[in-house]
Design a protein around this motif. Structure first.
Motif, PDB file in Angstrom:
ATOM      1  N   VAL A  42       0.875  -1.171   0.000  1.00 47.17           N
ATOM      2  CA  VAL A  42       0.000   0.000   0.000  1.00 47.17           C
ATOM      3  C   VAL A  42       0.911   1.220   0.000  1.00 47.17           C
ATOM      4  O   VAL A  42       1.652   1.447   0.961  1.00 47.17           O
ATOM      5  CB  VAL A  42      -0.931   0.020   1.228  1.00 47.17           C
ATOM      6  N   TYR A  43       0.866   1.983  -1.085  1.00 46.64           N
ATOM      7  CA  TYR A  43       1.754   3.133  -1.229  1.00 46.64           C
ATOM      8  C   TYR A  43       0.928   4.405  -1.343  1.00 46.64           C
ATOM      9  O   TYR A  43       0.016   4.493  -2.174  1.00 46.64           O
ATOM     10  CB  TYR A  43       2.630   2.961  -2.464  1.00 46.64           C
ATOM     11  N   GLN A  44       1.244   5.373  -0.485  1.00 49.93           N
ATOM     12  CA  GLN A  44       0.589   6.678  -0.512  1.00 49.93           C
ATOM     13  C   GLN A  44       1.589   7.701  -1.066  1.00 49.93           C
ATOM     14  O   GLN A  44       2.389   8.282  -0.313  1.00 49.93           O
ATOM     15  CB  GLN A  44       0.124   7.068   0.889  1.00 49.93           C
ATOM     16  N   PRO A  45       1.567   7.929  -2.368  1.00 51.67           N
ATOM     17  CA  PRO A  45       2.603   8.770  -2.988  1.00 51.67           C
ATOM     18  C   PRO A  45       2.625  10.208  -2.492  1.00 51.67           C
ATOM     19  O   PRO A  45       3.702  10.806  -2.377  1.00 51.67           O
ATOM     20  CB  PRO A  45       2.246   8.715  -4.482  1.00 51.67           C
ATOM     21  N   ALA A  46       1.460  10.785  -2.212  1.00 50.94           N
ATOM     22  CA  ALA A  46       1.406  12.199  -1.843  1.00 50.94           C
ATOM     23  C   ALA A  46       2.096  12.478  -0.515  1.00 50.94           C
ATOM     24  O   ALA A  46       2.534  13.604  -0.261  1.00 50.94           O
ATOM     25  CB  ALA A  46      -0.043  12.679  -1.801  1.00 50.94           C
ATOM     26  N   ILE A  47       2.194  11.453   0.345  1.00 49.34           N
ATOM     27  CA  ILE A  47       2.899  11.618   1.622  1.00 49.34           C
ATOM     28  C   ILE A  47       4.100  10.682   1.715  1.00 49.34           C
ATOM     29  O   ILE A  47       4.740  10.601   2.764  1.00 49.34           O
ATOM     30  CB  ILE A  47       1.953  11.418   2.822  1.00 49.34           C
ATOM     31  N   ASP A  48       4.382   9.974   0.623  1.00 49.04           N
ATOM     32  CA  ASP A  48       5.553   9.104   0.499  1.00 49.04           C
ATOM     33  C   ASP A  48       5.637   8.078   1.625  1.00 49.04           C
ATOM     34  O   ASP A  48       6.667   7.928   2.281  1.00 49.04           O
ATOM     35  CB  ASP A  48       6.842   9.928   0.434  1.00 49.04           C
ATOM     36  N   GLU A  49       4.546   7.343   1.828  1.00 47.69           N
ATOM     37  CA  GLU A  49       4.539   6.243   2.789  1.00 47.69           C
ATOM     38  C   GLU A  49       4.295   4.937   2.045  1.00 47.69           C
ATOM     39  O   GLU A  49       3.266   4.779   1.380  1.00 47.69           O
ATOM     40  CB  GLU A  49       3.466   6.451   3.862  1.00 47.69           C
ATOM     41  N   MET A  50       5.254   4.037   2.164  1.00 45.85           N
ATOM     42  CA  MET A  50       5.187   2.736   1.500  1.00 45.85           C
ATOM     43  C   MET A  50       5.078   1.640   2.559  1.00 45.85           C
ATOM     44  O   MET A  50       6.011   1.402   3.326  1.00 45.85           O
ATOM     45  CB  MET A  50       6.442   2.503   0.658  1.00 45.85           C
ATOM     46  N   TYR A  51       3.919   0.996   2.607  1.00 44.58           N
ATOM     47  CA  TYR A  51       3.709  -0.150   3.485  1.00 44.58           C
ATOM     48  C   TYR A  51       3.849  -1.409   2.636  1.00 44.58           C
ATOM     49  O   TYR A  51       3.233  -1.518   1.569  1.00 44.58           O
ATOM     50  CB  TYR A  51       2.319  -0.109   4.112  1.00 44.58           C
ATOM     51  N   SER A  52       4.637  -2.349   3.105  1.00 44.20           N
ATOM     52  CA  SER A  52       4.827  -3.591   2.354  1.00 44.20           C
ATOM     53  C   SER A  52       4.978  -4.732   3.342  1.00 44.20           C
ATOM     54  O   SER A  52       5.464  -4.542   4.464  1.00 44.20           O
ATOM     55  CB  SER A  52       6.065  -3.505   1.460  1.00 44.20           C
ATOM     56  N   GLY A  53       4.548  -5.920   2.929  1.00 39.58           N
ATOM     57  CA  GLY A  53       4.715  -7.018   3.861  1.00 39.58           C
ATOM     58  C   GLY A  53       4.166  -8.331   3.373  1.00 39.58           C
ATOM     59  O   GLY A  53       3.421  -8.417   2.392  1.00 39.58           O
ATOM     60  N   ASP A  54       4.576  -9.369   4.090  1.00 41.94           N
ATOM     61  CA  ASP A  54       4.071 -10.720   3.903  1.00 41.94           C
ATOM     62  C   ASP A  54       4.215 -11.427   5.245  1.00 41.94           C
ATOM     63  O   ASP A  54       4.428 -10.774   6.278  1.00 41.94           O
ATOM     64  CB  ASP A  54       4.802 -11.449   2.773  1.00 41.94           C
TER      65      ASP A  54
END
Length: 254
Positions: A111-123
């Motif tokens: 889940v990437y929020q480009p406007a605030i540059d937050e990248m959530y990633s996982g497994d």
């Protein structure tokens, strides 16, 4: 199938989204939901990349719905701009949502929020925010200061007795990310698989489970055809789940 590929996709998609952000022309689909040129361009990019790398995998995506869905063991769920309405009005909490399901369950998500540059990633091996690991959040007592992420239509479609604070950012994927981060105690939605799959993959390794409000487990493959969840879903930790669910007494049907 690897997370770096998914993160690269999200970053590319984010560049396209930012190119359009603040300069959006809205169009309305048959269901009166909003679509923009960014939705179409981003989805085209993501689907092209996935098909080029994993031609045997199925894909269900918002703008093409079930056109490439199938019942195989590997399925992608893609929302090119989750929170299109927020995006079109200039709010920054829209997200690129890319989920991967194996054997009928979400196992990887970005889940990437480009406007605030937050990248959530996982497994199942770990969940990360901008490369930094997120550990299981402390299960705090529920009180009047607890945040619950909710649909913007909460006041129209639910009867509820929740005494804490409600917050809607307009993006189910962003809501899930903030629950995974520990900012909110849970999230309620009645969305589509492309909104929820990536977020569910982020939350599950942190002990946050997604089930229908009546307690039923989500049958993910039944959503591959692009149908909305048949009932509201609550994502929360097991210790909080029954107490939150009990506060929402009725779903007002559309």
């Amino acid at each position: 199938m690897d997370l770096p590929f998914m993160k690269e996709l999200a970053l590319e998609a984010g560049e396209i989204g930012l190119k359009h952000f603040g300069r959006v022309t809205k169009h309305y689909k048959k269901d009166r939901s909003i679509v923009t040129a960014a939705d179409i361009e981003i989805e085209h990019l993501i689907l092209k990349r996935i098909r080029g790398r994993y031609p045997s995998h199925g894909i269900v995506a918002e703008e093409t719905a079930s056109s490439s869905a199938h019942s195989g063991p590997h399925m992608w769920a893609v929302d090119p701009v989750d929170g299109t309405q927020a995006f079109s009005f200039g709010f920054p909490f829209w997200a690129i949502s890319i989920g991967f399901l194996e054997n009928g369950a979400p196992t990887k998500g970005v889940v990437y929020q480009p406007a605030i540059d937050e990248m959530y990633s996982g497994d199942r091996g770990g969940v990360f925010l901008n490369g930094q690991p997120l550990g299981p959040a402390e299960e705090l007592p529920l009180d009047q200061d607890s945040y619950l992420m909710v649909p913007e239509s909460l006041h129209n479609k639910y009867k509820y007795s929740w005494k804490g604070d409600c917050l809607s950012l307009g993006s189910v994927a962003a809501h899930c990310a903030y629950v995974a981060r520990g900012c909110a105690v849970g999230a309620i939605s009645r969305a589509f698989i492309w909104d929820l799959a990536a977020g569910a993959a982020l939350m599950e390794p942190l002990g946050i489970h997604s089930r229908y409000l009546d307690g039923r487990e989500i049958n993910w493959p039944e959503l591959y055809g692009g149908k909305r969840l048949p009932a509201p879903c609550l994502s929360a930790k097991p210790g909080h789940w029954p107490s939150i669910a009990a506060c929402f007494h009725q779903w007002e049907t559309e």
